[in-house]
Design a protein around this motif. Structure first.
Motif, PDB file in Angstrom:
ATOM      1  N   ASN A 127      73.212  18.657  86.670  1.00  0.00           N
ATOM      2  CA  ASN A 127      72.408  19.901  86.805  1.00  0.00           C
ATOM      3  C   ASN A 127      72.409  21.067  85.752  1.00  0.00           C
ATOM      4  O   ASN A 127      73.417  21.203  84.972  1.00  0.00           O
ATOM      5  N   ASP A 143      70.971  24.153  85.944  1.00  0.00           N
ATOM      6  CA  ASP A 143      70.522  25.338  86.547  1.00  0.00           C
ATOM      7  C   ASP A 143      71.736  26.376  86.402  1.00  0.00           C
ATOM      8  O   ASP A 143      72.833  26.040  87.303  1.00  0.00           O
ATOM      9  N   GLN A 144      71.951  26.985  85.438  1.00  0.00           N
ATOM     10  CA  GLN A 144      72.832  28.166  85.661  1.00  0.00           C
ATOM     11  C   GLN A 144      73.293  28.912  86.890  1.00  0.00           C
ATOM     12  O   GLN A 144      74.366  29.012  86.950  1.00  0.00           O
ATOM     13  N   ASP A 145      72.227  29.326  87.531  1.00  0.00           N
ATOM     14  CA  ASP A 145      72.467  29.874  88.864  1.00  0.00           C
ATOM     15  C   ASP A 145      73.379  29.121  89.792  1.00  0.00           C
ATOM     16  O   ASP A 145      74.290  29.743  90.505  1.00  0.00           O
ATOM     17  N   LYS A 146      72.820  27.886  89.669  1.00  0.00           N
ATOM     18  CA  LYS A 146      73.830  26.862  90.831  1.00  0.00           C
ATOM     19  C   LYS A 146      74.984  26.899  90.130  1.00  0.00           C
ATOM     20  O   LYS A 146      75.931  26.801  91.168  1.00  0.00           O
ATOM     21  N   TRP A 147      75.179  26.615  89.137  1.00  0.00           N
ATOM     22  CA  TRP A 147      76.598  26.591  88.572  1.00  0.00           C
ATOM     23  C   TRP A 147      77.722  27.620  88.901  1.00  0.00           C
ATOM     24  O   TRP A 147      78.662  27.689  88.965  1.00  0.00           O
ATOM     25  N   ASP A 148      76.606  28.975  88.681  1.00  0.00           N
ATOM     26  CA  ASP A 148      77.440  30.206  89.124  1.00  0.00           C
ATOM     27  C   ASP A 148      77.873  30.046  90.345  1.00  0.00           C
ATOM     28  O   ASP A 148      78.925  30.836  90.419  1.00  0.00           O
ATOM     29  N   MET A 149      77.196  29.889  91.255  1.00  0.00           N
ATOM     30  CA  MET A 149      77.677  29.889  92.722  1.00  0.00           C
ATOM     31  C   MET A 149      78.743  28.708  92.846  1.00  0.00           C
ATOM     32  O   MET A 149      79.639  29.438  93.755  1.00  0.00           O
ATOM     33  N   LYS A 165      81.006  28.315  90.667  1.00  0.00           N
ATOM     34  CA  LYS A 165      82.058  28.611  89.702  1.00  0.00           C
ATOM     35  C   LYS A 165      82.734  29.822  90.751  1.00  0.00           C
ATOM     36  O   LYS A 165      83.933  30.212  90.590  1.00  0.00           O
ATOM     37  N   SER A 166      82.148  30.649  91.381  1.00  0.00           N
ATOM     38  CA  SER A 166      82.520  31.830  91.934  1.00  0.00           C
ATOM     39  C   SER A 166      83.571  31.651  93.005  1.00  0.00           C
ATOM     40  O   SER A 166      84.432  32.357  93.019  1.00  0.00           O
TER      41      SER A 166
END
Length: 275
Positions: free
Chosen positions: A84, A86-92, A94-95
């Motif tokens: 993947n 997609d930075q946004d998915k990874w940030d979710m 990682k949170s």
């Protein structure tokens, strides 16, 4: 590229006694090309011995995961085979993983440089191909076994070393070809593999299989090829049950009869041979 040993190296780290003793919890999740945040969160929870079957929404799943991780002194999470970008998915993802104590770690394996840069807080470790000598040692171990066959076929060594050069230092290719050559007994068969046109096929979107793997597949007997190809109906990284698979082969008429042997026994032989 595939077959260089990224997962193998990560497994060696993951199973090292020093690593086992250092971390309070170790979690291994095979991510693959289906980077679904809920599926990934649930998989991490279940790898830690928890359950998320009662949860359907992402927020409560992440809350449960944070709660479980916060109880650990330190943890190691391996996310294997990530595609993947997609930075946004990874940030979710990682949170919910930033709650660990100091010393916790996340290790990611990927083929894609962009994925490594999105995920990484340390420089990526790039794997290189094996040296020609190491590649030959791996091929030789598979092709000649305990060495007794090598003595009888010393004339094959020169051909084998030329085949190994075509592997480009990729251990998966060396292992696959070594296993293939173990069951070929004549010089002509070895020469056929060395001279095969498959080595010269251009790599594009339609042809991304390592030539060594394509060669190994083409050299399987037809009934083994059919049984192997049938496995593609299963999703990637699914844990397959041997008995179920053999019964499906039987139901589809893929298993040839062999004297008085039961089809199920022949199916087990096929499974073990493919394995």
């Amino acid at each position: 590229m595939g077959g260089l040993g990224k997962t193998t190296l990560a497994q060696l780290v993951y199973n090292d006694e020093r690593v086992k003793n250092h971390f309070d919890a170790r979690i291994w999740v095979c991510v693959s090309d289906d980077f679904d945040v809920k599926r990934l969160t649930k998989a991490i929870i279940e790898s830690m011995g928890g359950t998320a079957n009662d949860l359907t929404e992402l927020d409560p799943m992440q809350s449960r995961l944070r709660e479980m991780l916060s109880r650990r002194k330190s943890f190691l999470i391996v996310l294997d085979d990530v595609w993947n970008e997609d930075q946004d998915k990874w940030d979710m993802v990682k949170s919910s993983l930033t709650c660990g104590n100091e010393g916790s770690a996340i290790l990611v394996t990927t083929r894609i440089e962009k994925v490594a840069s999105i995920m990484g807080t340390f420089p990526a470790h790039h794997l290189k191909g094996l040296s020609e000598d190491d590649c030959w040692a791996l091929f030789k171990q598979r092709a000649f076994g305990d060495g007794s066959r090598e003595v009888e076929n010393t004339n094959l060594e020169a051909i084998g070393k030329e085949i190994v050069k075509k592997c480009g230092g990729v251990p998966l290719a060396a292992k696959a070809l070594g296993s293939l050559m173990r069951f070929t007994h004549t010089q002509n068969e070895w020469l056929f593999v060395r001279e095969s046109e498959i080595w010269d096929l251009p790599e594009d979107e339609e042809n991304t299989i390592l030539p060594a793997l394509r060669l190994s597949y083409n050299h399987l007997p037809s009934h083994l090829r059919q049984c192997f190809a049938y496995c593609s109906i299963f999703p990637k990284d699914l844990r397959m049950e041997k008995e179920q698979l053999v019964h499906l082969w039987m139901a589809n008429g893929f298993i040839p009869s062999k004297g008085k042997m039961e089809l199920e026994d022949i199916g087990n032989e096929i499974f073990n041979e493919l394995l």
